[in-house]
Design a protein around this motif. Structure first.
Motif, PDB file in Angstrom:
ATOM      1  N   GLU A 329       0.847  -1.200   0.000  1.00 54.91           N
ATOM      2  CA  GLU A 329       0.000   0.000   0.000  1.00 54.91           C
ATOM      3  C   GLU A 329       0.878   1.243   0.000  1.00 54.91           C
ATOM      4  N   ILE A 330       0.486   2.206  -0.848  1.00 55.63           N
ATOM      5  CA  ILE A 330       1.156   3.511  -0.904  1.00 55.63           C
ATOM      6  C   ILE A 330       0.098   4.553  -0.545  1.00 55.63           C
ATOM      7  N   PRO A 331       0.005   4.961   0.731  1.00 54.80           N
ATOM      8  CA  PRO A 331      -1.067   5.861   1.156  1.00 54.80           C
ATOM      9  C   PRO A 331      -1.076   7.184   0.403  1.00 54.80           C
ATOM     10  N   GLU A 332       0.088   7.705   0.066  1.00 51.60           N
ATOM     11  CA  GLU A 332       0.141   8.989  -0.626  1.00 51.60           C
ATOM     12  C   GLU A 332      -0.578   8.911  -1.963  1.00 51.60           C
ATOM     13  N   LEU A 333      -0.507   7.748  -2.630  1.00 49.53           N
ATOM     14  CA  LEU A 333      -1.157   7.572  -3.929  1.00 49.53           C
ATOM     15  C   LEU A 333      -2.517   6.906  -3.790  1.00 49.53           C
ATOM     16  N   LYS A 334      -2.901   6.564  -2.545  1.00 53.28           N
ATOM     17  CA  LYS A 334      -4.196   5.928  -2.283  1.00 53.28           C
ATOM     18  C   LYS A 334      -4.383   4.686  -3.149  1.00 53.28           C
ATOM     19  N   MET A 335      -3.313   3.905  -3.296  1.00 56.16           N
ATOM     20  CA  MET A 335      -3.371   2.694  -4.122  1.00 56.16           C
ATOM     21  C   MET A 335      -2.849   1.517  -3.308  1.00 56.16           C
ATOM     22  N   ASN A 336      -3.259   0.300  -3.709  1.00 57.55           N
ATOM     23  CA  ASN A 336      -2.736  -0.907  -3.085  1.00 57.55           C
ATOM     24  C   ASN A 336      -2.648  -2.014  -4.122  1.00 57.55           C
ATOM     25  N   VAL A 337      -1.711  -2.919  -3.885  1.00 62.71           N
ATOM     26  CA  VAL A 337      -1.476  -4.071  -4.744  1.00 62.71           C
ATOM     27  C   VAL A 337      -1.528  -5.314  -3.856  1.00 62.71           C
ATOM     28  N   THR A 338      -2.322  -6.312  -4.232  1.00 60.28           N
ATOM     29  CA  THR A 338      -2.431  -7.551  -3.456  1.00 60.28           C
ATOM     30  C   THR A 338      -1.933  -8.715  -4.301  1.00 60.28           C
ATOM     31  N   TYR A 339      -1.354  -9.712  -3.626  1.00 63.60           N
ATOM     32  CA  TYR A 339      -0.837 -10.909  -4.310  1.00 63.60           C
ATOM     33  C   TYR A 339      -0.854 -12.063  -3.323  1.00 63.60           C
ATOM     34  N   ASN A 340      -1.267 -13.236  -3.812  1.00 67.08           N
ATOM     35  CA  ASN A 340      -1.297 -14.419  -2.936  1.00 67.08           C
ATOM     36  C   ASN A 340      -0.634 -15.632  -3.570  1.00 67.08           C
ATOM     37  N   GLY A 341       0.128 -15.447  -4.626  1.00 67.00           N
ATOM     38  CA  GLY A 341       0.802 -16.557  -5.286  1.00 67.00           C
ATOM     39  C   GLY A 341       0.064 -17.077  -6.489  1.00 67.00           C
ATOM     40  N   LEU A 342      -1.266 -16.964  -6.503  1.00 71.76           N
ATOM     41  CA  LEU A 342      -2.064 -17.439  -7.628  1.00 71.76           C
ATOM     42  C   LEU A 342      -2.773 -16.310  -8.359  1.00 71.76           C
ATOM     43  N   SER A 343      -2.971 -15.184  -7.694  1.00 72.20           N
ATOM     44  CA  SER A 343      -3.696 -14.075  -8.312  1.00 72.20           C
ATOM     45  C   SER A 343      -3.193 -12.762  -7.741  1.00 72.20           C
ATOM     46  N   PHE A 344      -3.483 -11.682  -8.482  1.00 74.26           N
ATOM     47  CA  PHE A 344      -3.104 -10.350  -8.016  1.00 74.26           C
ATOM     48  C   PHE A 344      -4.226  -9.377  -8.357  1.00 74.26           C
ATOM     49  N   SER A 345      -4.211  -8.255  -7.677  1.00 72.43           N
ATOM     50  CA  SER A 345      -5.138  -7.162  -7.989  1.00 72.43           C
ATOM     51  C   SER A 345      -4.429  -5.844  -7.738  1.00 72.43           C
ATOM     52  N   ILE A 346      -4.764  -4.864  -8.540  1.00 71.38           N
ATOM     53  CA  ILE A 346      -4.190  -3.521  -8.420  1.00 71.38           C
ATOM     54  C   ILE A 346      -5.357  -2.540  -8.370  1.00 71.38           C
ATOM     55  N   ARG A 347      -5.453  -1.745  -7.289  1.00 69.34           N
ATOM     56  CA  ARG A 347      -6.497  -0.726  -7.167  1.00 69.34           C
ATOM     57  C   ARG A 347      -5.825   0.638  -7.087  1.00 69.34           C
ATOM     58  N   MET A 348      -6.252   1.539  -7.979  1.00 71.05           N
ATOM     59  CA  MET A 348      -5.688   2.885  -8.046  1.00 71.05           C
ATOM     60  C   MET A 348      -6.830   3.887  -8.206  1.00 71.05           C
ATOM     61  N   PRO A 349      -6.747   5.056  -7.550  1.00 65.72           N
ATOM     62  CA  PRO A 349      -7.825   6.038  -7.677  1.00 65.72           C
ATOM     63  C   PRO A 349      -7.812   6.706  -9.051  1.00 65.72           C
ATOM     64  N   HIS A 350      -9.003   6.884  -9.581  1.00 64.25           N
ATOM     65  CA  HIS A 350      -9.122   7.491 -10.903  1.00 64.25           C
ATOM     66  C   HIS A 350      -8.685   8.946 -10.898  1.00 64.25           C
ATOM     67  N   ARG A 351      -8.891   9.629  -9.779  1.00 64.77           N
ATOM     68  CA  ARG A 351      -8.569  11.047  -9.752  1.00 64.77           C
ATOM     69  C   ARG A 351      -7.065  11.296  -9.827  1.00 64.77           C
ATOM     70  N   LEU A 352      -6.253  10.273  -9.491  1.00 66.84           N
ATOM     71  CA  LEU A 352      -4.804  10.439  -9.567  1.00 66.84           C
ATOM     72  C   LEU A 352      -4.193   9.753 -10.785  1.00 66.84           C
ATOM     73  N   PHE A 353      -4.868   8.717 -11.301  1.00 68.11           N
ATOM     74  CA  PHE A 353      -4.274   7.957 -12.393  1.00 68.11           C
ATOM     75  C   PHE A 353      -5.175   7.850 -13.617  1.00 68.11           C
ATOM     76  N   GLY A 354      -6.327   8.503 -13.597  1.00 67.02           N
ATOM     77  CA  GLY A 354      -7.211   8.430 -14.745  1.00 67.02           C
ATOM     78  C   GLY A 354      -6.555   8.969 -15.999  1.00 67.02           C
ATOM     79  N   ASN A 355      -6.723   8.239 -17.126  1.00 65.94           N
ATOM     80  CA  ASN A 355      -6.170   8.616 -18.425  1.00 65.94           C
ATOM     81  C   ASN A 355      -4.649   8.729 -18.415  1.00 65.94           C
ATOM     82  N   ASN A 356      -3.991   8.061 -17.436  1.00 61.01           N
ATOM     83  CA  ASN A 356      -2.531   8.196 -17.354  1.00 61.01           C
ATOM     84  C   ASN A 356      -1.886   6.845 -17.018  1.00 61.01           C
ATOM     85  N   THR A 357      -2.463   5.742 -17.497  1.00 59.35           N
ATOM     86  CA  THR A 357      -1.865   4.419 -17.253  1.00 59.35           C
ATOM     87  C   THR A 357      -1.621   3.721 -18.578  1.00 59.35           C
ATOM     88  N   GLN A 358      -0.618   2.855 -18.584  1.00 61.25           N
ATOM     89  CA  GLN A 358      -0.303   2.037 -19.749  1.00 61.25           C
ATOM     90  C   GLN A 358       0.322   0.733 -19.263  1.00 61.25           C
TER      91      GLN A 358
END
Length: 922
Positions: A329-358
């Motif tokens: 978790e990176i509180p400043e960016l209000k994002m978190n990344v989870t991983y358990n060995g079989l799957s992952f998820s990435i959550r990021m706020p749209h207001r900070l990363f909207g239209n700016n990911t690749q």
């Protein structure tokens, strides 16, 4: 103005206003028990009479407590004038009766109206409630409201055109000369949008902190072998085995920021891939969440290639466990990344990363049309092709080349149709039905079918159910699904923990039990059983009561005394919790005396921290050395009672000794070849050694014919040595011949046996005597006899000599050891010729006239000879056709030198025998 001063714990005040203000205002100020009173002239309002304008009564309620302060504002329309009243009421330990009021709410938007009054945070303490009523006129664009010259408000002095927030959603603007315009912000509920990824939108507070709006968060997931769901909800599968970009910023705003995935071929056929490591970079830190064992949920965490313990928090980045997941978790960016060995998820706020990911997670703009974007900004139709373009340089994978363009899009469809696993049917059945409205299951079902067909032995279909359940839980729908898989997707918890499908994202610990838990989301994982709680996020021990947990990971209650690591400790409430001091051991008076003894500390079973000092014996400390014993004796040591060092002496070994060798009783002893010796059990009193007994060896003096007993150096008895040849005759009798001796066969005088010694090898040979032609008719009667060889006949010739002529005979031809197969007709000259010896008186010597019966005409003929080795050879021999008497020279001879005919015959016979022996030896 009627003001009700009663307050409740949350300061709810009702205000009623009338059109006629009082002549003056009384202000009471109380600070922590000190009360002062002031009289203030009434406020005057200078403005043209306006009958159509509204007058607002603004009541400001300020509640102060330590450590937090909350301000609430209510605005209600009143008459043409407004009175400002400031009242301060000190609170007491006993709350006054609550006032049944209905404060006017301010509706921002959303499903629940937001009241303008907010609750107070912080600990319980004395409070000061200040009510300030300001007379303000909300004017039309052509009217102004002027405040009186005197006020007891604690507001700061402002200049023209300044603005500030009086309280939530109430903004004050200073116009000029104490002219203030009050503008309440009214929020209209925005319409709830539909997110392209199928998830619910989230409420986001505006920058002014008053109103809010809807946003679709950036949520990317990956699972299985592997399947991807982009930020905007586009599903695809990709089987690359390199390291790839999941998400990076297009316009770099955060230093060294990105999320990457390391895939590997998890099938022996290199058909499909699985995630191995998830990499999160942020500024100076690189976090790696690596699967410790393939296809398991055992995850190891490293930061900058160094293993770290969880929870970890440093430089604006935190890592912790949440159920079965590891969360970065990176509180400043209000994002978190989870991983358990079989799957992952990435959550990021749209207001900070909207239209700016690749990257492989696509572009977060609530539009799936551009999710398959290449690094150069081009859009392709196939996301599998797009995914291969996002390779990054990985030294551990030299076979991967960033920027490599694939020739064909990889296939993600099973080659042969198969029946999907029954586990996949759970996604569409009643187990997950409560979540179908929140999250569509079709894409997860397709991924599950693919995994069960391509890799049926790895149970990867469980990852599709797991990520779907996690997404449902994120949307507020928690489902207990593992119990419906018949153990295929079961999850084992360590001892002391139990599995819960709907556990808290942050487990309550002894340190957080007093804090208000605001998160309502749930995750699956291993949690403390009911009736217990986690001691601390960094101490994974479940406790019934919040006492202490030491380095031995054993929970203890307050007041417990215990010993750990040789420290006497006590569990105390407050402070560091555990206070320890060195464990004291009783004194020991142990002194080791005597050679070889030394002190040693042994573990005390009653008190492991206090070893027992005892005396031990170490013979290496002894100075006495064992003596060197003579042959047949050995060193024997014994330790007298009470001593450490041994006493040595040489004792007999009960053996025999001969020539620096020892022999056990009843064993053979070699003294010489003429005797058989053995070691007895009898002991020589003088030498203390066993006695050796010997017997002379009898000799065998009988030798075979042809052998003689001869003495041999170094041996007791002679040895039979061959001295003669032993020849086996045709009649199976033996003939013994010495070297150089010849003997005729007893039954055939024409067969001669001989013996020679060549290099101590006795060689016997057999020769056949061939006689010249013998014509008995040319002999005088009674003169026929055998030659000395006993084989050939001879006689005295008749008086009238036979004239020289050709005579035939049949015989075998022998040449170089080879012999003709049959007898061959051979011819020879025989007969008498004139021979005269006369005395010459003139010459005073004998004159000799000689002539020989010799061949006058001869031819060469061929004959085939058979050799002893089985081969054949062609041989030429002379055939005499005619004979005649021919003159020849006569040698001088003296009577003393003359030999008799009989002697010459014997010599000729002997020469023939020698030639035969010579041929046999060859």
């Amino acid at each position: 103005v009627e003001t009700t001063p009663e307050t409740t714990s949350k300061t709810s005040t009702a205000v009623t206003s009338s059109a006629t203000p009082p002549p003056s205002t009384r202000t009471t100020v109380s600070t922590l028990g000190t009360t002062t009173e002031k009289s203030t002239p009434p406020l005057t309002t200078s403005s043209p009479p306006v009958t159509t304008s509204e007058v607002s009564t603004t009541t400001m309620v300020t509640e102060t407590s330590r450590p937090a302060t909350t301000t609430a504002v209510r605005t209600t329309p009143v008459g043409p004038t407004t009175t400002t009243t400031t009242t301060t009421t000190p609170s007491s330990t006993t709350s006054p009766p609550s006032v049944s009021t209905s404060p006017t709410p301010v509706i921002t938007s959303g499903t629940t109206p937001t009241e303008s009054l907010t609750t107070t945070k912080g600990t319980t303490s004395s409070k000061i409630t200040t009510v300030i009523t300001t007379t303000t006129k909300i004017v039309s664009p052509h009217s102004t409201t002027t405040l009186g010259p005197t006020t007891t408000s604690s507001a700061v002095t402002t200049t023209g055109s300044d603005s500030w927030w009086i309280c939530e959603c109430i903004k004050a603007i200073c116009i000029e000369d104490n002219k203030v315009e009050i503008i309440p912000v009214v929020c209209n509920p925005p319409p709830k949008p539909t997110c392209a990824n199928g998830l619910s939108p989230v409420q986001v507070i505006d920058d002014d902190g008053c109103c809010w709006h809807w946003e679709c968060d950036c949520y990317c997931t990956g699972w299985g072998d592997p399947h991807y769901m982009t930020f905007d909800g586009l599903y695809y599968s990709y089987q690359g085995n390199c390291t790839y970009v999941l998400v990076e910023e297009i316009n770099k705003k955060v230093d060294n920021f990105g999320v990457y995935i390391d895939n590997y071929h998890c099938d022996a056929r290199d058909v499909v891939s699985c995630p191995r490591t998830l990499i999160v970079r942020h500024e100076t830190q690189e976090v790696r969440l690596a699967t410790a064992k393939p296809n398991t949920m055992q995850v190891e965490v490293t930061v900058n290639k160094q293993a770290v313990a969880l929870p970890y928090k440093k430089f604006g980045l935190s890592i912790y466990e949440s159920g079965i997941n590891r969360v970065v978790e990176i509180p400043e960016l209000k994002m978190n990344v989870t991983y358990n060995g079989l799957s992952f998820s990435i959550r990021m706020p749209h207001r900070l990363f909207g239209n700016n990911t690749q990257g492989q997670c696509g572009t977060c703009n609530n539009n799936t049309a551009d999710d398959c974007m290449l690094p150069n900004g081009n859009i392709v139709e196939n996301c599998e092709t797009m995914a291969d373009h996002w390779q990054v340089l990985d030294p551990s994978k030299p076979q991967c080349s960033p920027g490599l363009v694939p020739t064909n899009a990889p296939s993600t469809t099973p080659v042969q149709p198969c029946k999907e696993s029954a586990i996949c049917e759970l996604l569409l059945g009643s187990v997950f039905k409560p979540c179908h409205k929140a999250v569509q299951p079709e894409r997860y079902y397709a991924a599950c079918v693919f995994d069960s067909c391509v890799l049926p032995s790895l149970d990867l279909e469980c990852s599709s159910l797991q990520i779907y359940a996690a997404t449902c839980a994120d949307q507020g729908v928690c489902i207990d699904w593992r119990s419906h898989t018949n153990g295929v997707c079961s999850y084992e918890c360590p001892e002391g923990k139990e599995y819960k499908a709907c556990g808290p994202t942050e487990e309550i610990t002894c340190k957080t039990i007093q804090q208000n838990v605001t998160s309502t989301k749930q995750v699956e994982g291993c949690f403390c059983p009911n009736g217990t709680m986690l001691f601390d996020s960094s101490v994974d021990v479940c406790v019934k009561t919040c006492g202490c947990v030491g380095v031995d990971m054993i929970p203890r209650e307050f007041g417990d005394r215990f010993t750990v690591d040789c420290q006497d400790c006590i569990c105390l409430e407050g402070g560091s919790g555990i206070v320890c001091e060195p464990h004291e051991c009783p004194k020991q008076n142990t002194k080791c005396e005597g050679e070889g003894f030394y002190e040693v500390n042994e573990v005390n079973s009653e008190d492991p921290c206090c070893p027992l000092t005892t005396c031990k014996c170490n013979t290496s400390f002894c100075t006495a050395k064992p003596p060197k014993c003579s042959l047949g004796f050995e060193v024997q040591s014994r330790i007298p009672s009470g001593l450490c060092c041994p006493v040595y002496e040489c004792v007999p070994k009960s053996v025999c000794v001969h020539q620096n060798a020892e022999f056990l009783p009843n064993s053979s002893v070699f003294v010489d070849k003429c005797h058989n010796c053995f070691c007895t059990n009898e002991v020589n009193v003088t030498t203390q050694l066993n006695i050796i007994s010997c017997e002379k060896i009898p000799c065998d003096i009988s030798c075979q014919p042809g052998y003689e007993l001869q003495p041999v150096k170094g041996e007791c008895c002679g040895r039979c040595v061959q001295t003669k040849c032993v020849i086996r005759t045709a009649s199976n009798s033996n003939i013994i011949l010495s070297p150089g001796e010849f003997r005729n066969d007893p039954n055939n005088n024409c067969t001669v046996y001989s013996c020679v010694n060549i290099h101590n090898q006795f060689i016997s040979s057999t020769s056949e005597i061939t006689c010249s032609a013998f014509n008995e008719d040319s002999c005088r009667p009674g003169t026929i006899s055998y030659l000395p060889n006993g084989c050939c006949k001879t006689c005295a010739p008749l008086e009238s000599p036979t004239p020289c002529s050709v005579r035939q005979r049949a015989d075998f031809i022998v040449y170089k050891g080879c012999r003709s197969v049959d007898r061959v007709i051979m011819t020879e000259c025989e007969g008498s010729c004139g021979t005269v010896s006369l005395y010459s008186a003139e010459a005073n010597s004998m004159d000799h006239s000689c002539s020989c019966c010799r061949e006058s005409k001869a031819t060469m003929k061929d004959v085939v000879l058979r050799c002893p080795n089985g081969q054949s050879m062609s041989h030429k021999y002379m055939y005499v056709e005619s004979c005649s008497c021919q003159d020849t020279d006569c040698n001088n001879s003296h009577s003393s030198e003359s030999r008799s005919r009989e002697e010459n015959d014997q010599e000729n016979t002997l020469n023939r025998i020698k030639r035969a022996i010579s041929l046999a030896s060859k």
